[in-house]
Each structure stands twice: as structure tokens, then as C-alpha cells.
Design an enzyme around this catalytic site. Sequence first.
Site, PDB file in Angstrom:
ATOM      1  N   HIS A 146       8.927  -1.317   9.038  1.00 41.99           N
ATOM      2  CA  HIS A 146       9.153  -2.353   8.019  1.00 41.99           C
ATOM      3  C   HIS A 146       8.246  -2.098   6.818  1.00 41.99           C
ATOM      4  O   HIS A 146       7.493  -1.120   6.798  1.00 41.99           O
ATOM      5  CB  HIS A 146       8.809  -3.710   8.637  1.00 41.99           C
ATOM      6  N   GLU A 169       1.666  -9.257   7.227  1.00 40.75           N
ATOM      7  CA  GLU A 169       2.519  -8.763   8.308  1.00 40.75           C
ATOM      8  C   GLU A 169       2.430  -9.639   9.555  1.00 40.75           C
ATOM      9  O   GLU A 169       2.780  -9.212  10.662  1.00 40.75           O
ATOM     10  CB  GLU A 169       2.181  -7.307   8.622  1.00 40.75           C
ATOM     11  N   LYS A 224       7.504  -0.129  14.202  1.00 36.01           N
ATOM     12  CA  LYS A 224       6.453  -1.095  13.872  1.00 36.01           C
ATOM     13  C   LYS A 224       6.994  -2.090  12.867  1.00 36.01           C
ATOM     14  O   LYS A 224       7.581  -1.721  11.854  1.00 36.01           O
ATOM     15  CB  LYS A 224       5.157  -0.423  13.432  1.00 36.01           C
ATOM     16  N   HIS A 279      -3.325  -6.276   2.714  1.00 37.51           N
ATOM     17  CA  HIS A 279      -2.421  -7.286   3.277  1.00 37.51           C
ATOM     18  C   HIS A 279      -3.115  -8.616   3.543  1.00 37.51           C
ATOM     19  O   HIS A 279      -2.530  -9.534   4.112  1.00 37.51           O
ATOM     20  CB  HIS A 279      -1.785  -6.788   4.581  1.00 37.51           C
ATOM     21  N   SER A 282       0.870  -1.177   0.000  1.00 37.26           N
ATOM     22  CA  SER A 282       0.000   0.000   0.000  1.00 37.26           C
ATOM     23  C   SER A 282       0.901   1.218   0.000  1.00 37.26           C
ATOM     24  O   SER A 282       1.331   1.703   1.024  1.00 37.26           O
ATOM     25  CB  SER A 282      -0.915  -0.017   1.230  1.00 37.26           C
ATOM     26  N   GLU A 326      -4.564  -2.423   9.403  1.00 35.35           N
ATOM     27  CA  GLU A 326      -3.810  -2.956  10.546  1.00 35.35           C
ATOM     28  C   GLU A 326      -4.497  -2.602  11.864  1.00 35.35           C
ATOM     29  O   GLU A 326      -4.866  -1.442  12.073  1.00 35.35           O
ATOM     30  CB  GLU A 326      -2.382  -2.374  10.549  1.00 35.35           C
ATOM     31  N   ASP A 372       1.882   8.304   6.677  1.00 28.98           N
ATOM     32  CA  ASP A 372       2.727   7.303   6.013  1.00 28.98           C
ATOM     33  C   ASP A 372       2.678   7.586   4.508  1.00 28.98           C
ATOM     34  O   ASP A 372       3.579   8.237   3.974  1.00 28.98           O
ATOM     35  CB  ASP A 372       2.213   5.899   6.355  1.00 28.98           C
ATOM     36  N   GLU A 389      -3.042   5.854  11.714  1.00 31.76           N
ATOM     37  CA  GLU A 389      -2.106   6.113  10.605  1.00 31.76           C
ATOM     38  C   GLU A 389      -2.895   6.239   9.293  1.00 31.76           C
ATOM     39  O   GLU A 389      -3.803   5.434   9.044  1.00 31.76           O
ATOM     40  CB  GLU A 389      -1.120   4.938  10.537  1.00 31.76           C
ATOM     41  N   LYS A 401      10.102   5.079   6.539  1.00 29.61           N
ATOM     42  CA  LYS A 401      10.442   3.873   5.772  1.00 29.61           C
ATOM     43  C   LYS A 401      11.558   4.255   4.805  1.00 29.61           C
ATOM     44  O   LYS A 401      11.311   4.980   3.826  1.00 29.61           O
ATOM     45  CB  LYS A 401       9.229   3.388   4.977  1.00 29.61           C
ATOM     46  N   ASP A 423      -3.447   1.212  11.475  1.00 32.76           N
ATOM     47  CA  ASP A 423      -3.042   1.810  10.211  1.00 32.76           C
ATOM     48  C   ASP A 423      -4.238   1.631   9.295  1.00 32.76           C
ATOM     49  O   ASP A 423      -4.486   0.537   8.786  1.00 32.76           O
ATOM     50  CB  ASP A 423      -1.802   1.131   9.630  1.00 32.76           C
TER      51      ASP A 423
END
Length: 413
Positions: A363, A205, A387, A156, A42, A165, A310, A284, A335, A241
Site C-alpha cells: 500500500h 498507516e 504490507k 508518518h 516517503s 515502521e 523500496d 526495508e 508499489k 521499514d
Amino acid sequence: MPKILDISAHKIVNSRGNYTIQTKVTLDNGVEAVACVPEGASKGKNEAISFPVPQALEVINTAINELLKDEDIENQERIDNLMLTMDGTSNKRNLGGNSILSVSLACARSASLTKGLPLYFYLAQIFDDAKRFHEKIINEKKFPTPIFNIINGGVHSANRLSFQEFMVIPNKMDFENSYDAGVTIYQELKEILKMNNMGVGLGDEGGFAPEGLNILKAFELLKQASQKNFKVGSDIMFGSDVASNSFYHNKEYYINESNLKLDNKNMVNFYLTLLKKYPIVYLEDPFEEQDLKGWQALNESVSDIMISGDDLTVTNMKLLDSALKLGLLNTVIVKPNQIGSLTETLGFIKLAQKYKVKTVISHRSGDTAEDSFISDLAVGVASDYIKAGAPARGERVAKYNRILDIFYELRSM
Ligand code: PGA
Ligand code: ZN
């Protein structure tokens, strides 16, 4: 001064079964080190361009290898700037963000080896002469707090849960106890899912990704799993997230699992309802990256939660600067592969810290067990959070285990 003798790269496979690159830097004193680059699913629209693997390998093995031959390994900034200048674009479309980053990280790692320093300490030194490291990590013993993503949705997983998330965040515990809390809650959640005949298959994840969830049910599961051994709302807080880019179409947010279609005003209200029900302290990408009115409205309506960028900020100093001017956030994801070099990543973290914006070193959903650079980075810059997904799956626990290693190593200092 040790110099770069050779740079070479080959393909490896990441946690999602896709190819990525692994780059080796060899120095003229015989020291060598490798780095691997992760892969997002994403992504923000403004991330550095990631080249297809064969093209990235070609760039590293020829152009970058020639460019950096004989360069002083201890001058990370010059190494990165030479690559950035050769690329000459704002999004690294000539050399590829993945090509540049893998070289950048492998250089830092080989410099730390050649100096005989742990990677986290070398990074702390090139960051700010290890000032913040000494203050937070050594004096205050304040390690980055892990944020565990234990229920996976969005892109995910295949469970049709819109938010990506669902996280548990240990509160006011040291790293060892935080990790332990994450593991305990994860195992408890597995038992609860089994008891309810729900799937215990995992998403990208490492979080569980059962069918039949909606957002409220997912938070309810976090609560059930946490409350057996911890006080929810004081020991353990929650976060998400949302990764809302992935379900935003024609100015509306499609929460299909609950038959909801919300504009940004209703989305703010939706968050406010969730915040009343659960001890959520972290959101997030709660709005799409161009829906700035949504970001502003949420920021004005809440005061004590982390609103984190993000896809909005993609580890880019200019984007962080404008997000701050517009009052969109108080927390950022970091990131390295969103921006594509170590030097720019460190600059971004410095800017965030200067404005008291909390940092979450992160990550990617496609990651490698071979590389835990982000863990050393999180300690070196004394990030507030890290995270790295669930406390399960090799490529996720490699990151948390590395911090635990460092935690034990530094505990007696
Ligand atoms: P990605 O997602 O690595 O798939 O982009 C992780 C995140 O959004 O934080
Ligand atoms: Zn995200």
C-alpha cells in the site's frame, strides 16, 4: 471483444485528507469499473511523477479517453503501451504516473468483470497463465504473509522516532491465523501503551505513534505485545521499514531521539546490535538510496534476513537489475504507483521472481478504503508478502480483509 467506450475521472479524498483521483472505465457492453490511486509520503527520487489532481483529471478525461477509445479491453499490455508511448518519458512526466495507473488498473478490473473472473484470477492469467497461482495458492495453499506495521514513526507521525515502521511478521501460519495474530498483538500493544500512560493515537498507516520512543524501546514494545500470546522468534518475527532517506544528511544518519549521528559503517553496526537483541528478519531501505556502499556492507554482514528495496528500486526493472548486479538486496517492495502502470508492475514482479528475490506488495501511506487492487495482485502473482499497515483503519483493513475473503473463497479448492 468488448471495447472501451469511455474513460472518466473525478477527485476523491484519501486517508490523509488529501485529494486523489478515481477513474471509471466504461465498456461498450455496459460493464464499468473504477480504480483509485494511492499517495506516498516517503518517496524514492526515481518514482514516476504524480500530477496534481486537477491536471491528472484533465489528462484522463481528454487525452487518454481519446487515445483508448475502442481499444480491446482484454489486451492490457497494448492499453498500457499506448499510454506509455503517448507519454514518451522515463518518469511519466507528460501524462503523470497517477493518471496512467488509474486508467491501467480500472481497465484490468473491467476486463476481469467482463470475463466473469475474480480480479486475482484475471491478474494471475495475464501474469503467467496462472502457473504460479496454481502452484503456490491452490496446491501449496501459500497465501502472501501479511507484514503488520504497528508502531509508526518517521514522516508518518509526529513522534520524532527516526525509523518509519516497526512491524510484526507472523511466521509459518496460514493467512487467517496470521491476520488473527496481527489483530491480537495490536490490541495487546494498545493495552500496554495505556498502562504506561503513553498515547494511543495513530500514525498514517494505522500503527500507534506515541511520544517518547526510541528504536530500542519500540522493538521492546513489539516484544512485550507479542510474547503474551505468541513465541517471539518462532511464531512472530520483527521487521522495520527504516525509510532512511528521511534522516540522511551529509552522508550521515541522524537518529535524533537517541542523539546519534552515524556514518554507514556505524549504521551497519547499529543494525547488527539490533539483530542480536531481537528476531528481526526484515529491513526495508536500511540505507539511503544513493548510499550503495552501506547497502553492500549490510548485505555482506548478514545472511538470513530480508534486505528490502523500496525507495532504492521504486518498482523499476532497470533499478532492480542494477541493485542485483551490485548485490544490494534480496527482497523488493512492489508499489504500482511508483512505476505507474500494471504491465510494468507485472514485469517487475516477474523479474524479481526470476532471480528469487522475495516480493512484498505494498500500500501507500495515503491510501483509499475504496480500492484493494493490491490484495488481488498479491494473490494473483502469489507474492511472498503483502504490507498494508496495521490491522486497523478502513483503508488498511480493506486490503487484509480482501485477502481474507479470497482465502475463504479458495480454501475448499
Ligand atoms: P509511503 O511509505 O507510502 O509514505 O511512501 C510507505 C513505505 O515507505 O513503505
Ligand atoms: Zn518503504
